[in-house]
Design a protein around this motif. Structure first.
Motif, PDB file in Angstrom:
ATOM      1  N   GLU A  31      -6.825   3.789   4.496  1.00 51.47           N
ATOM      2  CA  GLU A  31      -5.654   4.232   5.274  1.00 51.47           C
ATOM      3  C   GLU A  31      -5.392   5.720   5.048  1.00 51.47           C
ATOM      4  O   GLU A  31      -4.336   6.100   4.547  1.00 51.47           O
ATOM      5  CB  GLU A  31      -4.420   3.424   4.867  1.00 51.47           C
ATOM      6  CG  GLU A  31      -4.414   2.013   5.382  1.00 51.47           C
ATOM      7  CD  GLU A  31      -3.337   1.775   6.419  1.00 51.47           C
ATOM      8  OE1 GLU A  31      -2.835   2.742   7.006  1.00 51.47           O
ATOM      9  OE2 GLU A  31      -3.007   0.621   6.632  1.00 51.47           O
ATOM     10  N   PRO A  32      -6.317   6.604   5.421  1.00 55.70           N
ATOM     11  CA  PRO A  32      -6.102   8.044   5.181  1.00 55.70           C
ATOM     12  C   PRO A  32      -4.898   8.594   5.950  1.00 55.70           C
ATOM     13  O   PRO A  32      -4.241   9.525   5.474  1.00 55.70           O
ATOM     14  CB  PRO A  32      -7.406   8.700   5.623  1.00 55.70           C
ATOM     15  CG  PRO A  32      -8.054   7.710   6.527  1.00 55.70           C
ATOM     16  CD  PRO A  32      -7.599   6.351   6.067  1.00 55.70           C
ATOM     17  N   ALA A  33      -4.595   8.029   7.112  1.00 53.84           N
ATOM     18  CA  ALA A  33      -3.434   8.505   7.880  1.00 53.84           C
ATOM     19  C   ALA A  33      -2.143   8.221   7.123  1.00 53.84           C
ATOM     20  O   ALA A  33      -1.224   9.048   7.120  1.00 53.84           O
ATOM     21  CB  ALA A  33      -3.398   7.842   9.257  1.00 53.84           C
ATOM     22  N   LEU A  34      -2.079   7.086   6.465  1.00 54.01           N
ATOM     23  CA  LEU A  34      -0.891   6.747   5.680  1.00 54.01           C
ATOM     24  C   LEU A  34      -0.774   7.686   4.479  1.00 54.01           C
ATOM     25  O   LEU A  34       0.322   8.138   4.148  1.00 54.01           O
ATOM     26  CB  LEU A  34      -0.949   5.290   5.223  1.00 54.01           C
ATOM     27  CG  LEU A  34       0.228   4.769   4.424  1.00 54.01           C
ATOM     28  CD1 LEU A  34       1.529   4.908   5.222  1.00 54.01           C
ATOM     29  CD2 LEU A  34       0.005   3.320   4.038  1.00 54.01           C
ATOM     30  N   VAL A  81       0.842  -1.198   0.000  1.00 53.93           N
ATOM     31  CA  VAL A  81       0.000   0.000   0.000  1.00 53.93           C
ATOM     32  C   VAL A  81       0.880   1.253   0.000  1.00 53.93           C
ATOM     33  O   VAL A  81       0.631   2.209  -0.737  1.00 53.93           O
ATOM     34  CB  VAL A  81      -0.975  -0.006   1.201  1.00 53.93           C
ATOM     35  CG1 VAL A  81      -1.645   1.348   1.375  1.00 53.93           C
ATOM     36  CG2 VAL A  81      -2.022  -1.094   1.024  1.00 53.93           C
ATOM     37  N   ALA A  82       1.937   1.239   0.804  1.00 50.93           N
ATOM     38  CA  ALA A  82       2.850   2.387   0.837  1.00 50.93           C
ATOM     39  C   ALA A  82       3.543   2.571  -0.510  1.00 50.93           C
ATOM     40  O   ALA A  82       3.695   3.699  -0.986  1.00 50.93           O
ATOM     41  CB  ALA A  82       3.879   2.214   1.947  1.00 50.93           C
ATOM     42  N   PRO A 107      13.872   0.828   1.898  1.00 48.43           N
ATOM     43  CA  PRO A 107      13.380   0.249   3.153  1.00 48.43           C
ATOM     44  C   PRO A 107      13.308   1.220   4.330  1.00 48.43           C
ATOM     45  O   PRO A 107      12.311   1.229   5.065  1.00 48.43           O
ATOM     46  CB  PRO A 107      14.360  -0.889   3.434  1.00 48.43           C
ATOM     47  CG  PRO A 107      14.852  -1.287   2.087  1.00 48.43           C
ATOM     48  CD  PRO A 107      14.907  -0.016   1.295  1.00 48.43           C
ATOM     49  N   ARG A 108      14.305   2.045   4.541  1.00 48.82           N
ATOM     50  CA  ARG A 108      14.291   2.949   5.697  1.00 48.82           C
ATOM     51  C   ARG A 108      13.149   3.962   5.583  1.00 48.82           C
ATOM     52  O   ARG A 108      12.481   4.275   6.561  1.00 48.82           O
ATOM     53  CB  ARG A 108      15.628   3.667   5.838  1.00 48.82           C
ATOM     54  CG  ARG A 108      15.751   4.449   7.143  1.00 48.82           C
ATOM     55  CD  ARG A 108      17.144   4.955   7.387  1.00 48.82           C
ATOM     56  NE  ARG A 108      18.160   3.938   7.403  1.00 48.82           N
ATOM     57  CZ  ARG A 108      18.466   3.165   8.459  1.00 48.82           C
ATOM     58  NH1 ARG A 108      17.806   3.307   9.577  1.00 48.82           N
ATOM     59  NH2 ARG A 108      19.414   2.266   8.386  1.00 48.82           N
ATOM     60  N   GLU A 109      12.909   4.478   4.390  1.00 50.54           N
ATOM     61  CA  GLU A 109      11.808   5.416   4.195  1.00 50.54           C
ATOM     62  C   GLU A 109      10.462   4.723   4.438  1.00 50.54           C
ATOM     63  O   GLU A 109       9.575   5.282   5.079  1.00 50.54           O
ATOM     64  CB  GLU A 109      11.856   5.983   2.779  1.00 50.54           C
ATOM     65  CG  GLU A 109      10.755   6.977   2.474  1.00 50.54           C
ATOM     66  CD  GLU A 109      10.854   7.538   1.073  1.00 50.54           C
ATOM     67  OE1 GLU A 109      10.962   8.759   0.954  1.00 50.54           O
ATOM     68  OE2 GLU A 109      10.826   6.743   0.098  1.00 50.54           O
ATOM     69  N   VAL A 154       7.640   5.762   7.212  1.00 46.71           N
ATOM     70  CA  VAL A 154       6.266   6.079   6.827  1.00 46.71           C
ATOM     71  C   VAL A 154       5.274   5.142   7.516  1.00 46.71           C
ATOM     72  O   VAL A 154       4.225   5.574   7.989  1.00 46.71           O
ATOM     73  CB  VAL A 154       6.107   5.989   5.285  1.00 46.71           C
ATOM     74  CG1 VAL A 154       4.655   5.982   4.878  1.00 46.71           C
ATOM     75  CG2 VAL A 154       6.835   7.135   4.615  1.00 46.71           C
ATOM     76  N   LEU A 155       5.613   3.865   7.590  1.00 54.36           N
ATOM     77  CA  LEU A 155       4.717   2.880   8.187  1.00 54.36           C
ATOM     78  C   LEU A 155       4.828   2.821   9.707  1.00 54.36           C
ATOM     79  O   LEU A 155       4.049   2.126  10.358  1.00 54.36           O
ATOM     80  CB  LEU A 155       4.994   1.495   7.597  1.00 54.36           C
ATOM     81  CG  LEU A 155       4.718   1.356   6.098  1.00 54.36           C
ATOM     82  CD1 LEU A 155       5.220   0.023   5.594  1.00 54.36           C
ATOM     83  CD2 LEU A 155       3.242   1.532   5.807  1.00 54.36           C
ATOM     84  N   ARG A 156       5.841   3.529  10.238  1.00 48.11           N
ATOM     85  CA  ARG A 156       6.094   3.524  11.685  1.00 48.11           C
ATOM     86  C   ARG A 156       6.231   2.102  12.225  1.00 48.11           C
ATOM     87  O   ARG A 156       5.554   1.694  13.164  1.00 48.11           O
ATOM     88  CB  ARG A 156       5.006   4.291  12.422  1.00 48.11           C
ATOM     89  CG  ARG A 156       5.003   5.744  12.011  1.00 48.11           C
ATOM     90  CD  ARG A 156       3.938   6.515  12.666  1.00 48.11           C
ATOM     91  NE  ARG A 156       3.932   7.853  12.063  1.00 48.11           N
ATOM     92  CZ  ARG A 156       3.545   8.919  12.685  1.00 48.11           C
ATOM     93  NH1 ARG A 156       3.128   8.846  13.916  1.00 48.11           N
ATOM     94  NH2 ARG A 156       3.563  10.080  12.077  1.00 48.11           N
ATOM     95  N   THR A 157       7.126   1.375  11.590  1.00 47.87           N
ATOM     96  CA  THR A 157       7.402  -0.006  11.961  1.00 47.87           C
ATOM     97  C   THR A 157       8.903  -0.243  11.898  1.00 47.87           C
ATOM     98  O   THR A 157       9.659   0.644  11.515  1.00 47.87           O
ATOM     99  CB  THR A 157       6.624  -0.972  11.048  1.00 47.87           C
ATOM    100  OG1 THR A 157       6.731  -2.287  11.547  1.00 47.87           O
ATOM    101  CG2 THR A 157       7.115  -0.930   9.617  1.00 47.87           C
TER     102      THR A 157
END
Length: 111
Positions: free
Chosen positions: A90-93, A19-20, A29-31, A35-38
Motif C-alpha cells: 500500500e505505497p499510496a497509503l 495497516v493505517a 476515527p476521523r483521521e 487517510v483511508l478515504r472511507t
C-alpha cells in the motif's frame, strides 16, 4: 488504492484500519477515515470490532478516543511484523500518512 485480496482480520475495512494504525502508531476515527478515504461510520465499526477482539485499545484525550495497538495483545510483535509486510503493498497509503499534518496550526497563521 490497493485492495487486499483477502481479509485476514474479518473484513477489508478492519485490515485497512490495522495497516493505517501500523503506519500512524495511534490515531482517532476521523483521521483514519480521512487517510483511508472511507466513511467515518465504517472506520468506527471496524475499530469497535477490533477493540472487542482485543487487537486495539482506546484512551480518551478530551472528548476524542485515540486508538493504538493493545500492548497486552498476546501476539502483538507477530501482528506488527505481519502488518509491516502488508504496508509494503500500500505505497499510496504510506504517502498519505507521510503528508498528514499531525499538529495544530499556529494561531493567526494564514492557510
Amino acid at each position: 488504492m490497493v485492495m487486499f485480496r483477502s481479509s485476514p482480520f474479518g473484513g477489508t475495512a478492519r485490515t485497512r484500519v490495522l495497516v493505517a494504525l501500523q503506519l500512524l502508531d495511534e490515531s482517532y476515527p476521523r483521521e483514519l477515515a480521512r487517510v483511508l478515504r472511507t466513511s467515518l461510520s465504517g472506520v468506527q465499526s471496524a475499530l469497535r470490532g477490533l477493540e472487542q477482539d482485543g487487537l486495539v485499545a482506546a484512551r480518551s484525550v478530551g472528548r476524542t478516543r485515540v486508538f493504538c495497538f493493545n500492548p497486552r495483545y498476546f501476539a502483538l510483535r507477530e501482528l506488527r511484523a505481519y502488518l509491516a509486510r502488508l504496508c509494503a503493498i500500500e505505497p499510496a497509503l504510506e504517502r498519505e500518512v507521510q503528508n498528514l499534518r499531525r499538529r495544530p496550526r499556529r494561531t493567526g497563521k494564514p492557510l
